[in-house]
Design an enzyme around this catalytic site. Structure first.
Site, PDB file in Angstrom:
ATOM      1  N   ASP A  27      77.499  30.033  35.087  1.00 13.24           N
ATOM      2  CA  ASP A  27      76.564  29.448  34.129  1.00 13.24           C
ATOM      3  C   ASP A  27      76.026  28.105  34.615  1.00 13.24           C
ATOM      4  O   ASP A  27      74.843  27.802  34.447  1.00 13.24           O
ATOM      5  CB  ASP A  27      77.241  29.267  32.768  1.00 13.24           C
ATOM      6  CG  ASP A  27      77.338  30.565  31.990  1.00 13.24           C
ATOM      7  OD1 ASP A  27      76.556  31.488  32.293  1.00 13.24           O
ATOM      8  OD2 ASP A  27      78.207  30.675  31.111  1.00 13.24           O
ATOM      9  N   ASN A  70      79.806  43.449  36.307  1.00 12.22           N
ATOM     10  CA  ASN A  70      81.193  42.979  36.265  1.00 12.22           C
ATOM     11  C   ASN A  70      82.043  43.833  35.335  1.00 12.22           C
ATOM     12  O   ASN A  70      83.176  44.223  35.663  1.00 12.22           O
ATOM     13  CB  ASN A  70      81.243  41.524  35.810  1.00 12.22           C
ATOM     14  CG  ASN A  70      81.159  40.564  36.976  1.00 12.22           C
ATOM     15  OD1 ASN A  70      81.073  40.994  38.125  1.00 12.22           O
ATOM     16  ND2 ASN A  70      81.178  39.282  36.697  1.00 12.22           N
ATOM     17  N   GLU A 128      75.832  32.643  27.080  1.00 17.80           N
ATOM     18  CA  GLU A 128      75.994  31.450  26.259  1.00 17.80           C
ATOM     19  C   GLU A 128      75.037  30.317  26.630  1.00 17.80           C
ATOM     20  O   GLU A 128      74.828  29.392  25.860  1.00 17.80           O
ATOM     21  CB  GLU A 128      77.443  30.939  26.299  1.00 17.80           C
ATOM     22  CG  GLU A 128      77.957  30.577  27.675  1.00 17.80           C
ATOM     23  CD  GLU A 128      78.574  31.770  28.377  1.00 17.80           C
ATOM     24  OE1 GLU A 128      79.049  31.601  29.502  1.00 17.80           O
ATOM     25  OE2 GLU A 128      78.563  32.886  27.810  1.00 17.80           O
ATOM     26  N   ASP A 187      33.785  30.061  22.257  1.00 12.94           N
ATOM     27  CA  ASP A 187      32.395  29.758  21.973  1.00 12.94           C
ATOM     28  C   ASP A 187      31.659  29.513  23.286  1.00 12.94           C
ATOM     29  O   ASP A 187      32.284  29.374  24.345  1.00 12.94           O
ATOM     30  CB  ASP A 187      32.315  28.517  21.075  1.00 12.94           C
ATOM     31  CG  ASP A 187      30.944  28.355  20.437  1.00 12.94           C
ATOM     32  OD1 ASP A 187      30.104  29.253  20.608  1.00 12.94           O
ATOM     33  OD2 ASP A 187      30.721  27.324  19.785  1.00 12.94           O
ATOM     34  N   ASP A 247      36.211  24.322  18.470  1.00 10.26           N
ATOM     35  CA  ASP A 247      36.361  22.916  18.126  1.00 10.26           C
ATOM     36  C   ASP A 247      35.645  22.526  16.840  1.00 10.26           C
ATOM     37  O   ASP A 247      35.682  21.370  16.447  1.00 10.26           O
ATOM     38  CB  ASP A 247      35.837  22.028  19.266  1.00 10.26           C
ATOM     39  CG  ASP A 247      34.350  22.238  19.530  1.00 10.26           C
ATOM     40  OD1 ASP A 247      33.764  23.168  18.936  1.00 10.26           O
ATOM     41  OD2 ASP A 247      33.781  21.474  20.328  1.00 10.26           O
ATOM     42  N   ASP A 270      35.191  27.271  13.347  1.00  9.53           N
ATOM     43  CA  ASP A 270      36.169  27.968  14.187  1.00  9.53           C
ATOM     44  C   ASP A 270      37.573  28.013  13.576  1.00  9.53           C
ATOM     45  O   ASP A 270      38.440  28.723  14.075  1.00  9.53           O
ATOM     46  CB  ASP A 270      36.262  27.293  15.563  1.00  9.53           C
ATOM     47  CG  ASP A 270      34.957  27.370  16.332  1.00  9.53           C
ATOM     48  OD1 ASP A 270      34.318  28.436  16.283  1.00  9.53           O
ATOM     49  OD2 ASP A 270      34.580  26.369  16.962  1.00  9.53           O
ATOM     50  N   ASN A 323      82.858  32.701  35.048  1.00  8.52           N
ATOM     51  CA  ASN A 323      81.714  32.665  34.148  1.00  8.52           C
ATOM     52  C   ASN A 323      81.184  31.244  33.977  1.00  8.52           C
ATOM     53  O   ASN A 323      79.968  31.002  33.954  1.00  8.52           O
ATOM     54  CB  ASN A 323      82.112  33.247  32.789  1.00  8.52           C
ATOM     55  CG  ASN A 323      80.905  33.614  31.944  1.00  8.52           C
ATOM     56  OD1 ASN A 323      79.933  34.154  32.453  1.00  8.52           O
ATOM     57  ND2 ASN A 323      80.961  33.311  30.663  1.00  8.52           N
TER      58      ASN A 323
END
Length: 920
Positions: A760, A731, A353, A395, A663, A667, A756
């Site tokens: 987390d 688990n 989550e 380039d 640039d 290009d 949990n």
């Protein structure tokens, strides 16, 4: 005396001095800005058609403008009325809507369902814990995304496109009125050119356009010279369209087909023009299209697709395992309600989550870190492609070289010094108004030209034929005496020679014979071999019979000589190329320059020239042949924009993640075709718009640092996914074993949820973690198959020690009946949480954790806090609220032995796994 005119003059004078706000405070109405009266047709098409059909003077009058533009105050007043020149493509979400988006992921919806069931069954403790998980997950994502968006917006503000506009100077009018009525001499500057951000443009602004510019709004042309515009973004036309100030197709119904209108979102390919802004922002054609486009969902990027694949892998696993756990516990324990709640808790335990929050915060941190290295990220998802890039196409000029070109020589066709050639080149560069490139700057800045500045003043400019990438040359027409005109052309030698019929040889004009052409090619080849970029210069005299010239006039020229430029390599280029090579990024040079010059520069910077292809060779190959050649060849020279784009595409089709650095306007196609387009802050507008990343410093060393930062970002995201997937799988595997043999639940739903939640929270510091150097040595990509294999391989290892804990609690501490299940569950709660938290440090590196590789202090700190909280809960007065109980002190000695054994086995299996499958 005209009192009304005097009043207007006085008001104008006060406004120009910025003093009108003081008078407004005194209630003097004459200083209040009145709404501008401009005719606004009912529809956009009508407005654009009217602008195309009416006379220029009439249009300027309607828009409240003039040929030399608006004043600053007039522009500000119009802007206050019509708003900024912005398309509403990505409106920021209001905080309630943003909060809802942060909540409505499948993981939170599942948690909410579980909370509702717990509340309905009067299990308030579980409902509170689950609700806390939802709130924490949602708020953390909300805060992190808000911070990320703010950081991204600030970074984007560092790169802004501008437009060149004419600003009318009120001082000229004021000076005239002051002389007339007050006999006061005021200095005036007249109209001036200014660069303003595109978002500040307003209807009525006079805009100056040249090659490389993006159309900043919907425009009506007032003057145009050889103006070619790419409208592919609007109409799908692949070829540029020529535009004229005097249209020839006013009978068409579609505004897009009117050739005196230009539209926001298109760009100038070649030529120059002056235009007036007709509509801005969402009132433009592009804005109308954008409103419809933004109403639909965008297709996911490669990065988003990778995250989605991983998420669905875990969701599919959850959909299989949860029913198994539910039915197994229902049949073995007989309490189907408890089994249902437990199954839902297992489902929650399997869902990552925190994944959205971790991904967002990691990308945002990466973007901020890249900004410190002078890399601005326009699109956060591009960071992953940056780290995955394995081929960089770039380039030569300004990347391998210093981007500071020096005019080294000016010679006749035999290579001997010739000052007249320099004079011709100077006049050409001085009078051209189109795309002024580095070569023009080098000519104008040449030391010897300081004495030549008077040359230009002796000439009058008649006309010019702007540069384009097909002809690769440009011309100006000047007149020194009114009895004749001189056309001066400079450009690529082969293109100049192709329009020459004569050459100046030993002071005489002679025909271009095959022998002389051979001598010319030998001279230019010799200059190229010295690393000099050679530009041809040609001229011819014309009768003064016309004032407008075109491409047809570039014929029958006399070749007068060459100007040769030196662009020395950067000192940082060689180590940067070596560093990129060491990190698994192959560098390929794609240039329009001469192959001899390119080869010499590549040798000087240590880039091995493993084969070379010219534009002509590329033209003859089909895609399959080009793909084979592109894999082997490192240097491509004399390329057109279409060639660059095609090479990038075939490399991408071969499975490479291709970056392209450029640039220039030439290009832009390749930047769009690349997986990651890279440009610089000094690039033309269209190149910056097409790029995903903007470099504030045009250097491969900066790029190499950016690649490493992209890989660090990706590595930290991958850590969370791998750790969550493997520990959650372990688990659930342990739950299956325990459910089959225990007469009670191995852990209550509440325990699973609290565990949990704590786990987390311990992960929120992962974006700030260190990354091992070996992880940065090669490009990294999403591989859901590898993640699935990793999960199945390492998950059951933790189950071995979970089962050891079961045996410990059952046989050593006597927790072997329903009456003692709380003790059993407390023992597994602590061991499960501590092993889950420690796995972060075990799996984050292939090395020996804590000794050879240490986590960053935020992650270390969160680990210690969560482990302490896990031990505290069963041992504290709060234990009975969570249906836990205190454990005997001897338990912790056994726990330490289990955790050490777990760490040792994980390390052994890591080494075996890395040898067998690699360690991503």
């Amino acid at each position: 005396m005209n009192l009304n005119l005097l009043k207007e003059t006085f008001v104008t004078f006060i406004r120009a001095r910025g003093m009108d706000r003081h008078f407004r405070r005194l209630g003097m109405d004459m200083f209040r800005s009145a709404p501008l009266t401009r005719e606004v047709p009912q529809t956009l098409a009508e407005q654009l058609n009217q602008a195309a059909h009416c006379d220029s003077a009439e249009l300027l009058q309607r828009l409240g403008s003039r040929p030399d533009g608006l004043t600053e105050n007039e522009a500000a007043a119009i802007r206050a009325e019509v708003g900024p020149n912005e398309v509403e493509h990505e409106k920021p979400l209001s905080w309630p809507v943003h909060l809802w988006h942060c909540y409505k992921n499948p993981f939170n919806l599942l948690l909410t369902l579980l909370a509702a069931v717990s509340f309905y069954t009067e299990d308030m403790k579980a409902a509170i814990v689950i609700g806390t998980m939802v709130v924490v997950s949602t708020l953390m994502r909300f805060v992190q995304e808000a911070r990320s968006n703010t950081a991204a917006d600030k970074l984007k503000e560092m790169v802004s496109n501008t437009a060149t506009v004419m600003r009318h100077d009120l001082r000229e009018e004021i000076a005239e009125e002051a002389r007339r009525y007050f006999d006061v001499q005021l200095q005036s500057r007249g109209a001036r050119r200014v660069e303003v951000p595109i978002r500040q443009l307003v209807p009525g602004d006079i805009v100056l356009l040249s090659a490389g510019d993006m159309m900043p709004a919907d425009l009506r042309l007032l003057a145009a010279k050889d103006l070619f515009v790419s409208q592919a973004a609007m109409t799908g036309e692949s070829l540029p369209v020529e535009k004229f100030a005097s249209p020839s197709n006013l009978n068409t119904a579609s505004p897009l087909e009117l050739d005196n209108l230009c539209f926001m979102g298109t760009n100038v390919v070649s030529g120059s023009a002056t235009a007036v802004v007709v509509t801005t922002g969402k009132r433009t054609y592009f804005g109308a299209l954008a409103e419809r486009v933004t109403a639909t969902d965008r297709s996911p990027t490669a990065f988003q697709s990778g995250v989605n694949k991983v998420s669905w892998l875990l969701i599919r696993f959850m959909l299989v395992m949860t029913p198994v756990v539910f039915f197994l516990n229902g049949f073995t324990k007989g309490d189907w309600v408890e089994a249902f709640l437990f199954g839902l808790s297992v489902a929650v335990g399997l869902t990552p989550e925190m994944l959205p929050m971790i991904v967002t915060s990691t990308l945002a941190k990466g973007a901020v870190a890249l900004s410190r290295k002078k890399v601005i990220v326009k699109r956060l998802d591009a960071i992953q492609n940056f780290g995955a890039m394995d081929v960089l196409c770039t380039d030569k000029t300004g990347t391998l070289t210093q981007d500071k070109i020096f005019l080294e020589r000016h010679t006749d066709i035999r290579g001997e010094r010739d000052d007249e050639v320099l004079q011709y080149a100077y006049l050409n560069s001085y009078y051209q108004t189109g795309l002024k490139n580095l070569l023009d700057v080098a000519v104008l800045e040449h030391a010897e030209l300081q004495r030549e500045m008077s040359v230009a003043s002796a000439y009058r400019k008649v006309d010019e034929i702007p540069f384009d990438f097909q002809r690769r040359r440009m011309s100006v027409v000047v007149s020194e005496r009114e009895d004749h005109h001189e056309l001066i052309c400079k450009g690529a030698v082969e293109e100049i020679v192709s329009v020459c019929t004569h050459a100046r040889h030993d002071g005489r004009v002679v025909p271009l014979t095959p022998a002389l052409l051979e001598e010319i090619h030998a001279t230019t080849a010799r200059l190229n071999a010295e690393g000099l970029r050679v530009v041809g210069v040609a001229a011819k005299d014309l009768p003064p019979t016309k004032e407008t010239y075109g491409l047809a006039d570039e014929s029958d020229l006399v070749l007068v000589g060459y100007i040769a430029f030196l662009d020395p390599p950067k000192e940082s280029t060689a180590p940067a190329l070596a560093a990129l090579r060491a990190h698994g990024v192959a560098v390929k040079i794609l240039t329009g320059d001469n192959q001899l010059v390119t080869a010499k520069i590549c040798r000087e910077v240590g880039l091995e020239v493993d084969g070379m292809l010219l534009g002509g060779d590329v033209e003859k190959m089909n895609d399959q042949e080009l793909a084979v050649a592109a894999e082997k060849v490192t240097v491509f020279a004399k390329l057109s924009p279409a060639h660059k784009e095609r090479i990038v595409r075939v490399l991408h089709d071969q499975g490479h993640v291709v970056g392209f650095m450029g640039d220039g306007i030439n290009d832009a196609p390749a930047l769009r075709a690349a997986d990651i387009g890279i440009s610089v802050d000094t690039a033309v507008d269209i190149a910056k718009e097409a790029a995903d990343l903007i470099l504030l410093e045009k250097s491969l060393m900066v790029l190499e640092e950016g690649v490493l930062e992209g890989r660090k970002t990706f590595a930290n995201m991958l850590k969370y996914i791998k750790m969550t997937a493997s520990s959650n799988f372990g688990n659930v595997f342990s739950v299956l074993i325990a459910s089959a043999f225990l007469p009670f639940l191995p852990m209550l739903p509440l325990h699973l949820l609290v565990q949990n939640l704590l786990y987390d929270v311990s992960q929120i510091a992962i974006p700030f973690d260190n990354v091992d150097r070996e992880f940065l040595d090669k490009p990294q990509r999403w591989d859901p198959a590898d993640i699935g294999r990793f999960m199945v391989f390492f998950g059951p290892i933790s189950s071995i020690f979970d089962v050891s804990t079961f045996a410990l609690m059952w046989f050593v501490f006597g927790a072997n009946s329903p009456d003692h299940q709380t003790l059993f569950q407390s023992g597994w709660f602590i061991e499960g949480l501590l092993s889950q938290t420690l796995i972060v440090h075990m799996i984050r590196t292939r090395r020996v954790p804590f000794f050879q590789s240490r986590a960053a202090w935020p992650l270390m700190g969160m680990t210690l806090i969560i482990m302490a909280a896990g031990v505290f809960l069963p041992m504290s007065p709060l234990a009975h609220y969570f249906k836990l109980e205190a454990l005997p002190l001897s338990y912790f000695a056994w726990l330490a032995a289990i955790l050490v054994a777990y760490a040792v086995l994980i390390q052994v299996m890591k080494n075996w796994y890395a040898r067998r499958y690699g360690w991503q």
